[in-house]
Design a protein around this motif. Structure first.
Motif, PDB file in Angstrom:
ATOM      1  N   ARG A   1       0.830  -1.220   0.000  1.00  0.00           N
ATOM      2  CA  ARG A   1       0.000   0.000   0.000  1.00  0.00           C
ATOM      3  C   ARG A   1       0.858   1.261   0.000  1.00  0.00           C
ATOM      4  O   ARG A   1       0.383   2.333  -0.351  1.00  0.00           O
ATOM      5  CB  ARG A   1      -0.924   0.034   1.217  1.00  0.00           C
ATOM      6  CG  ARG A   1      -1.866  -1.117   1.324  1.00  0.00           C
ATOM      7  CD  ARG A   1      -3.097  -0.927   0.440  1.00  0.00           C
ATOM      8  NE  ARG A   1      -3.663  -2.227   0.154  1.00  0.00           N
ATOM      9  CZ  ARG A   1      -4.322  -2.959   1.029  1.00  0.00           C
ATOM     10  NH1 ARG A   1      -4.525  -2.506   2.234  1.00  0.00           N
ATOM     11  NH2 ARG A   1      -4.794  -4.129   0.701  1.00  0.00           N
TER      12      ARG A   1
ATOM     13  N   ALA B   1       0.609   3.009  -3.098  1.00  0.00           N
ATOM     14  CA  ALA B   1      -0.568   3.864  -3.325  1.00  0.00           C
ATOM     15  C   ALA B   1      -0.284   5.289  -2.857  1.00  0.00           C
ATOM     16  O   ALA B   1      -0.786   6.251  -3.430  1.00  0.00           O
ATOM     17  CB  ALA B   1      -1.785   3.289  -2.602  1.00  0.00           C
ATOM     18  N   VAL B   2       0.512   5.413  -1.794  1.00  0.00           N
ATOM     19  CA  VAL B   2       0.905   6.747  -1.300  1.00  0.00           C
ATOM     20  C   VAL B   2       1.812   7.401  -2.339  1.00  0.00           C
ATOM     21  O   VAL B   2       1.667   8.582  -2.670  1.00  0.00           O
ATOM     22  CB  VAL B   2       1.611   6.632   0.061  1.00  0.00           C
ATOM     23  CG1 VAL B   2       2.068   7.988   0.553  1.00  0.00           C
ATOM     24  CG2 VAL B   2       0.692   5.958   1.078  1.00  0.00           C
TER      25      VAL B   2
ATOM     26  N   ARG C   1       1.814   6.821  -5.499  1.00  0.00           N
ATOM     27  CA  ARG C   1       0.992   7.185  -6.669  1.00  0.00           C
ATOM     28  C   ARG C   1       0.205   8.468  -6.430  1.00  0.00           C
ATOM     29  O   ARG C   1      -0.036   9.241  -7.343  1.00  0.00           O
ATOM     30  CB  ARG C   1       0.026   6.050  -7.010  1.00  0.00           C
ATOM     31  CG  ARG C   1       0.731   4.859  -7.616  1.00  0.00           C
ATOM     32  CD  ARG C   1      -0.260   3.755  -7.904  1.00  0.00           C
ATOM     33  NE  ARG C   1      -1.003   3.997  -9.135  1.00  0.00           N
ATOM     34  CZ  ARG C   1      -2.049   3.254  -9.509  1.00  0.00           C
ATOM     35  NH1 ARG C   1      -2.462   2.267  -8.751  1.00  0.00           N
ATOM     36  NH2 ARG C   1      -2.672   3.507 -10.638  1.00  0.00           N
TER      37      ARG C   1
ATOM     38  N   ILE D   1      -5.123   9.133   5.039  1.00  0.00           N
ATOM     39  CA  ILE D   1      -4.633   7.862   4.502  1.00  0.00           C
ATOM     40  C   ILE D   1      -4.670   6.783   5.580  1.00  0.00           C
ATOM     41  O   ILE D   1      -5.029   5.633   5.316  1.00  0.00           O
ATOM     42  CB  ILE D   1      -3.195   8.032   3.961  1.00  0.00           C
ATOM     43  CG1 ILE D   1      -3.171   9.035   2.804  1.00  0.00           C
ATOM     44  CG2 ILE D   1      -2.636   6.685   3.510  1.00  0.00           C
ATOM     45  CD1 ILE D   1      -1.767   9.405   2.343  1.00  0.00           C
TER      46      ILE D   1
ATOM     47  N   ALA E   1      -7.641   4.603   6.224  1.00  0.00           N
ATOM     48  CA  ALA E   1      -7.771   3.465   5.312  1.00  0.00           C
ATOM     49  C   ALA E   1      -6.799   2.377   5.807  1.00  0.00           C
ATOM     50  O   ALA E   1      -6.016   2.625   6.718  1.00  0.00           O
ATOM     51  CB  ALA E   1      -7.444   3.914   3.897  1.00  0.00           C
ATOM     52  N   PRO E   2      -6.832   1.193   5.227  1.00  0.00           N
ATOM     53  CA  PRO E   2      -5.922   0.142   5.709  1.00  0.00           C
ATOM     54  C   PRO E   2      -4.481   0.358   5.254  1.00  0.00           C
ATOM     55  O   PRO E   2      -3.892  -0.476   4.565  1.00  0.00           O
ATOM     56  CB  PRO E   2      -6.526  -1.140   5.130  1.00  0.00           C
ATOM     57  CG  PRO E   2      -7.366  -0.711   4.006  1.00  0.00           C
ATOM     58  CD  PRO E   2      -7.805   0.686   4.255  1.00  0.00           C
ATOM     59  N   VAL E   3      -3.926   1.488   5.593  1.00  0.00           N
ATOM     60  CA  VAL E   3      -2.541   1.829   5.292  1.00  0.00           C
ATOM     61  C   VAL E   3      -1.898   2.220   6.623  1.00  0.00           C
ATOM     62  O   VAL E   3      -2.459   3.028   7.353  1.00  0.00           O
ATOM     63  CB  VAL E   3      -2.464   3.017   4.307  1.00  0.00           C
ATOM     64  CG1 VAL E   3      -1.029   3.347   3.977  1.00  0.00           C
ATOM     65  CG2 VAL E   3      -3.254   2.724   3.043  1.00  0.00           C
TER      66      VAL E   3
ATOM     67  N   MET F   1     -10.138  -2.347   6.539  1.00  0.00           N
ATOM     68  CA  MET F   1     -10.592  -2.694   5.189  1.00  0.00           C
ATOM     69  C   MET F   1     -12.107  -2.576   5.062  1.00  0.00           C
ATOM     70  O   MET F   1     -12.633  -2.287   4.002  1.00  0.00           O
ATOM     71  CB  MET F   1     -10.212  -4.151   4.848  1.00  0.00           C
ATOM     72  CG  MET F   1      -8.801  -4.381   4.382  1.00  0.00           C
ATOM     73  SD  MET F   1      -8.376  -3.516   2.873  1.00  0.00           S
ATOM     74  CE  MET F   1      -9.213  -4.504   1.642  1.00  0.00           C
TER      75      MET F   1
ATOM     76  N   TYR G   1      -8.247   7.615  -3.022  1.00  0.00           N
ATOM     77  CA  TYR G   1      -8.595   7.004  -1.736  1.00  0.00           C
ATOM     78  C   TYR G   1      -8.908   5.512  -1.889  1.00  0.00           C
ATOM     79  O   TYR G   1      -8.530   4.705  -1.040  1.00  0.00           O
ATOM     80  CB  TYR G   1      -9.767   7.744  -1.084  1.00  0.00           C
ATOM     81  CG  TYR G   1      -9.708   7.663   0.419  1.00  0.00           C
ATOM     82  CD1 TYR G   1      -8.764   8.403   1.126  1.00  0.00           C
ATOM     83  CD2 TYR G   1     -10.552   6.824   1.135  1.00  0.00           C
ATOM     84  CE1 TYR G   1      -8.665   8.316   2.501  1.00  0.00           C
ATOM     85  CE2 TYR G   1     -10.461   6.735   2.518  1.00  0.00           C
ATOM     86  CZ  TYR G   1      -9.517   7.485   3.190  1.00  0.00           C
ATOM     87  OH  TYR G   1      -9.412   7.392   4.550  1.00  0.00           O
TER      88      TYR G   1
ATOM     89  N   ARG H   1      -7.566   3.497  -3.889  1.00  0.00           N
ATOM     90  CA  ARG H   1      -6.307   2.759  -4.027  1.00  0.00           C
ATOM     91  C   ARG H   1      -5.729   2.369  -2.667  1.00  0.00           C
ATOM     92  O   ARG H   1      -5.041   1.364  -2.562  1.00  0.00           O
ATOM     93  CB  ARG H   1      -5.280   3.606  -4.778  1.00  0.00           C
ATOM     94  CG  ARG H   1      -5.572   3.735  -6.264  1.00  0.00           C
ATOM     95  CD  ARG H   1      -4.613   4.751  -6.865  1.00  0.00           C
ATOM     96  NE  ARG H   1      -4.821   4.925  -8.289  1.00  0.00           N
ATOM     97  CZ  ARG H   1      -4.273   5.913  -8.995  1.00  0.00           C
ATOM     98  NH1 ARG H   1      -3.495   6.797  -8.392  1.00  0.00           N
ATOM     99  NH2 ARG H   1      -4.496   6.023 -10.280  1.00  0.00           N
ATOM    100  N   TYR H   2      -6.007   3.169  -1.632  1.00  0.00           N
ATOM    101  CA  TYR H   2      -5.493   2.837  -0.302  1.00  0.00           C
ATOM    102  C   TYR H   2      -6.126   1.548   0.230  1.00  0.00           C
ATOM    103  O   TYR H   2      -5.645   0.968   1.187  1.00  0.00           O
ATOM    104  CB  TYR H   2      -5.749   3.980   0.690  1.00  0.00           C
ATOM    105  CG  TYR H   2      -5.105   5.297   0.313  1.00  0.00           C
ATOM    106  CD1 TYR H   2      -3.824   5.320  -0.230  1.00  0.00           C
ATOM    107  CD2 TYR H   2      -5.766   6.501   0.498  1.00  0.00           C
ATOM    108  CE1 TYR H   2      -3.228   6.527  -0.577  1.00  0.00           C
ATOM    109  CE2 TYR H   2      -5.176   7.706   0.156  1.00  0.00           C
ATOM    110  CZ  TYR H   2      -3.919   7.716  -0.379  1.00  0.00           C
ATOM    111  OH  TYR H   2      -3.334   8.910  -0.714  1.00  0.00           O
ATOM    112  N   PHE H   3      -7.245   1.148  -0.370  1.00  0.00           N
ATOM    113  CA  PHE H   3      -7.889  -0.107   0.030  1.00  0.00           C
ATOM    114  C   PHE H   3      -7.468  -1.251  -0.893  1.00  0.00           C
ATOM    115  O   PHE H   3      -8.031  -2.336  -0.831  1.00  0.00           O
ATOM    116  CB  PHE H   3      -9.409   0.050   0.006  1.00  0.00           C
ATOM    117  CG  PHE H   3      -9.933   0.951   1.090  1.00  0.00           C
ATOM    118  CD1 PHE H   3     -10.367   0.437   2.299  1.00  0.00           C
ATOM    119  CD2 PHE H   3      -9.961   2.324   0.901  1.00  0.00           C
ATOM    120  CE1 PHE H   3     -10.823   1.264   3.305  1.00  0.00           C
ATOM    121  CE2 PHE H   3     -10.415   3.166   1.905  1.00  0.00           C
ATOM    122  CZ  PHE H   3     -10.849   2.640   3.112  1.00  0.00           C
ATOM    123  N   GLY H   4      -6.525  -0.987  -1.772  1.00  0.00           N
ATOM    124  CA  GLY H   4      -6.080  -2.012  -2.703  1.00  0.00           C
ATOM    125  C   GLY H   4      -7.054  -2.264  -3.835  1.00  0.00           C
ATOM    126  O   GLY H   4      -6.967  -3.276  -4.527  1.00  0.00           O
TER     127      GLY H   4
ATOM    128  N   ASP I   1      -8.132   0.470 -10.217  1.00  0.00           N
ATOM    129  CA  ASP I   1      -8.665   1.729 -10.753  1.00  0.00           C
ATOM    130  C   ASP I   1     -10.019   1.506 -11.422  1.00  0.00           C
ATOM    131  O   ASP I   1     -10.930   2.316 -11.282  1.00  0.00           O
ATOM    132  CB  ASP I   1      -7.675   2.336 -11.761  1.00  0.00           C
ATOM    133  CG  ASP I   1      -6.495   2.998 -11.048  1.00  0.00           C
ATOM    134  OD1 ASP I   1      -6.329   2.768  -9.828  1.00  0.00           O
ATOM    135  OD2 ASP I   1      -5.747   3.738 -11.709  1.00  0.00           O
TER     136      ASP I   1
END
Lengths: 257, 303
Positions: free
Chosen positions: A10, A13-14, A16, A98, A101-103, B76, B100, B102-105, B108
C-alpha cells in the motif's frame, strides 16, 4: 504496534498519490529544479573555472558537473521530504486521511521516502540530459548516475523525514539547511577536491553522505568505473536504512499516541 | 458478530486519563451515538477503535478483528469521516475518490465504476472534474462521506459529521445517513448536537470526563433520567424568584444567567403561580435530550 516495521505494498498507493499531484505540474517542476543547478554550474564553472587550470584531471566545469548533479539531488529530495511532506502530514492532514484506510503510518513514511527519491531522480535526469547535450558526459557508464541519484535521493529523503517528524513548523527546516545541508555541500567535494581540506576535515567528510555520492558520480560522469564502489554504496544505503527506521519511530511518536 | 465491541478501554496522556474505562457494543445495522462535551474523550475513543492510538488497557474488536493487533485488516471494512475535512486540495472530486480507493487495494477500474454513484449519493453528481477548492463546506463534507463509502464498508465511523455546517447542509447529511442506516450499514457517530443524536441514533451513550454516564435509546433516556416537563422562566427577577419560590413547585431548578430551568412532573401548579407574575416570561415544553445531557454533564463551560 511494537517496533516491528509494518510495511505493505500500500506504500505504493501513497507514492501514486504524490505522483498524480506532481504530474499536474511536471514541466514547471522540472524546469524549476533545473534552473538552480545550471546557474551554479555555468556561473562557477565558467566564471571561476576560467581562472583555474585543470581540476582533478578535467576542466573545472566538468569537475563541477558531478558535484552539481549530487547537490541538486540532495536539495530536491530534502525539499520534498521536508516542506512538501510536512504540508501533507501537518497542514493538509493528508497522512491522517490515509491512515483511516488500511494503510499503516510506516507505509505512509515509506511511500513518502520512495516518492522524494523518485522526484529527485526525475529532476536529476533532466540535469543529466542537459549535461550530456553540452558534452560534459564522458561515456555510457554515466547512465549509472541515474540509479545513484535514486539511492542518494533515498538517503537524503530519509534524513529529511526524520526532521519533518519532529518539526513544529516550517521555520524549523531552516536549522536543518544552515546547520547540515549547506556545510555538507561545502565539505563533500562538490566544488573542490576533498584533498584540498586539512586531514581531520577530510576524515570528517567521510561521515557525510554527500561525499560518497560525489565520489561515485564524478568518475561515472567521466565514463569511468569508481574506486571502492561497494563502500560508497554501502554508506549511502546504510544511512538511508537507519534514517528510515528513525523517521518511522519519530513519526509514530508524533502521530500514533 | 458485533461490528464493534469496546471493553474497559483506558487511555491516558501525560498522567491525565482521557478515557477512563468505557465499555459499549454496537449492534449490526444500528446508528449509535457517542455524546459528550468537548474533551469528554470521544475522539480519543474513536482513535483507539481504529488502531491509531494504543490503549493503555482494555479490549477492542472492530468488524471481528482484534485492535490494535489487526487494525489494518479491520479498517478494510470500515469507512471514516474525520472531524476536520482532509480532502486532497490538489485533486478534483473524482480524483479524491480514485486515490482514496487505491489505499484499500482496489483496482482503478473498480473504483471508477463506483465514482458516479458515490458522487450522486453525495449530491455532487456530474462534478467529477470539479476542483475541491471551489466546493462549499457542505459539499466538502458530503464528498468526505462519499470517500468513506468508496470501499463499501460495513461500519461507518463519523466524528462530529455536521459541525460547522449550515442547517440546510446538516439536514442533507442527516438524510443521507438515514438512507445508509436503512440500507443496513452500521453507524457510529460522535456529536454534541442533541437534535442530531435524537434524530439519528437508535441508541447513544453520554460521555463525560472519559466515562459513559448513561446509555440507551434517546426516548428512554429522557423518560428515565429526567422529569417530563420543563418550564423555562426568563427575566431579571428569575434568579431571585428561583431561589425563593421555585422549590415549592419544581422537583429541580437550575439557574443559568437570567433564566431558571424548572423540571417538573406536573407543570400546572407552577404555571398558575407564574401567571400572577407578569415580570417573568415563561416557556413550557416537554423535556428533551439536551436537558438530560446538561443534567448529567453540568452547565459549566468546557474548553
Amino acid at each position: 504496534m511494537g517496533m516491528r516495521l509494518e510495511l505493505s505494498p500500500r506504500a505504493f498507493a501513497v507514492w501514486r498519490r504524490n505522483f498524480l499531484v506532481w504530474k499536474k505540474l511536471a514541466l514547471p517542476s522540472i524546469l524549476g529544479n533545473l534552473a538552480d543547478p545550471m546557474i551554479y554550474l555555468f556561473g562557477l564553472g565558467y566564471g571561476l573555472g576560467g581562472l583555474l587550470p585543470q581540476v582533478g584531471g578535467t576542466s573545472y566545469i566538468v569537475f563541477l558537473a558531478a558535484g552539481t548533479v549530487c547537490a541538486s539531488t540532495m536539495n530536491a529530495a530534502s525539499f520534498e521530504a521536508l516542506y512538501s511532506a510536512f504540508s501533507r502530514m501537518h497542514v493538509q492532514k493528508t497522512w491522517e486521511a490515509i491512515m483511516n484506510a488500511p494503510v499503516s503510518l510506516d507505509d505512509v513514511v515509506a511511500g513518502e521516502l520512495l516518492w522524494a527519491a523518485t522526484k529527485a531522480t526525475l529532476s536529476g535526469t533532466a540535469i543529466l540530459v542537459v549535461m550530456a547535450l553540452l558534452g560534459f558526459v564522458g561515456g555510457p557508464l554515466a547512465l549509472w548516475v541515474l540509479p545513484l541519484i535514486f539511492l542518494a535521493g533515498l538517503t537524503f529523503a530519509a534524513l529529511g523525514l526524520c526532521v519533518t517528524a519532529v518539526a513544529p513548523s516550517y521555520d524549523f527546516f531552516m536549522y536543518y539547511f544552515t546547520l547540515f545541508v549547506t556545510p555538507m555541500t561545502l565539505l563533500s567535494g562538490v566544488f573542490f577536491p576533498l584533498e584540498q581540506l586539512p586531514a581531520p576535515m577530510q576524515l570528517a567528510a567521510q561521515a557525510l553522505p554527500l561525499t560518497h555520492a560525489v565520489a561515485l558520480a564524478r568518475p561515472l560522469l567521466l565514463g569511468q568505473a569508481p574506486d571502492s564502489m561497494a563502500g560508497h554504496v554501502a554508506m549511502l544505503a546504510g544511512i538511508a536504512a537507519i534514517a528510515f527506521v528513525a523517521a518511522v519511530i519519530l513519526a509514530r511518536r508524533r502521530l500514533l499516541m | 458478530m458485533a461490528p464493534l465491541t469496546v471493553a474497559d478501554l483506558r487511555k491516558s496522556y501525560g498522567g491525565n486519563e482521557v478515557v477512563a474505562g468505557i465499555s459499549f457494543a454496537l449492534k449490526r445495522g444500528e446508528c449509535y451515538g457517542l455524546l459528550g462535551p468537548n474533551g469528554a474523550g470521544k475522539t480519543t475513543t474513536l482513535r483507539c477503535c481504529l488502531g491509531l492510538a494504543a490503549p493503555d488497557s482494555g479490549a477492542i474488536t472492530l468488524v471481528g478483528e482484534p485492535v490494535p493487533v489487526r487494525a489494518r485488516e479491520a479498517r478494510m471494512r470500515v469507512g471514516v469521516v474525520p472531524q476536520f475535512d482532509n480532502l486532497d486540495p490538489d485533486f478534483s472530486c473524482a480524483e479524491n475518490l480514485l486515490v482514496y480507493g487505491r489505499y484499500f487495494g482496489m483496482s482503478d477500474a473498480a473504483i471508477r465504476a463506483r465514482i458516479p454513484q458515490l458522487l450522486e449519493f453525495a449530491g455532487l453528481g456530474g462534478k467529477e472534474k470539479t476542483s475541491i477548492r471551489t466546493l462549499s463546506g457542505g459539499m466538502k463534507r458530503r464528498l468526505t462521506l462519499a470517500r468513506a463509502l468508496v470501499n463499501d464498508p460495513d461500519l461507518l465511523i463519523l466524528d462530529e459529521p455536521t459541525t460547522g455546517l449550515d442547517p440546510q447542509a446538516r439536514h442533507l447529511i442527516w438524510e443521507r445517513l438515514k438512507r445508509l442506516a436503512a440500507s443496513g450499514k452500521t453507524i457510529l457517530l460522535t456529536t454534541h448536537f442533541m437534535d442530531e443524536a435524537e434524530r439519528l441514533c437508535g441508541r447513544l451513550a453520554i460521555m463525560d470526563a472519559g466515562r459513559i454516564m448513561v446509555e440507551g435509546a434517546p426516548r428512554e433516556l429522557i423518560k428515565s433520567q429526567i422529569e417530563p416537563q420543563v418550564v423555562e422562566v426568563y427575566g431579571e427577577d428569575a434568579p431571585s424568584w428561583a431561589q425563593a419560590e421555585a422549590g415549592a413547585f419544581a422537583q429541580r431548578c437550575e439557574v443559568s444567567g437570567e433564566t431558571a430551568f424548572c423540571y417538573v412532573a406536573d407543570a400546572v401548579p407552577l404555571l398558575d403561580h407564574l401567571a400572577a407574575r407578569p415580570r417573568l416570561a415563561t416557556l413550557h415544553r416537554p423535556a428533551n435530550l439536551e436537558d438530560v445531557f446538561l443534567k448529567l454533564t453540568g452547565r459549566d463551560l468546557r474548553d
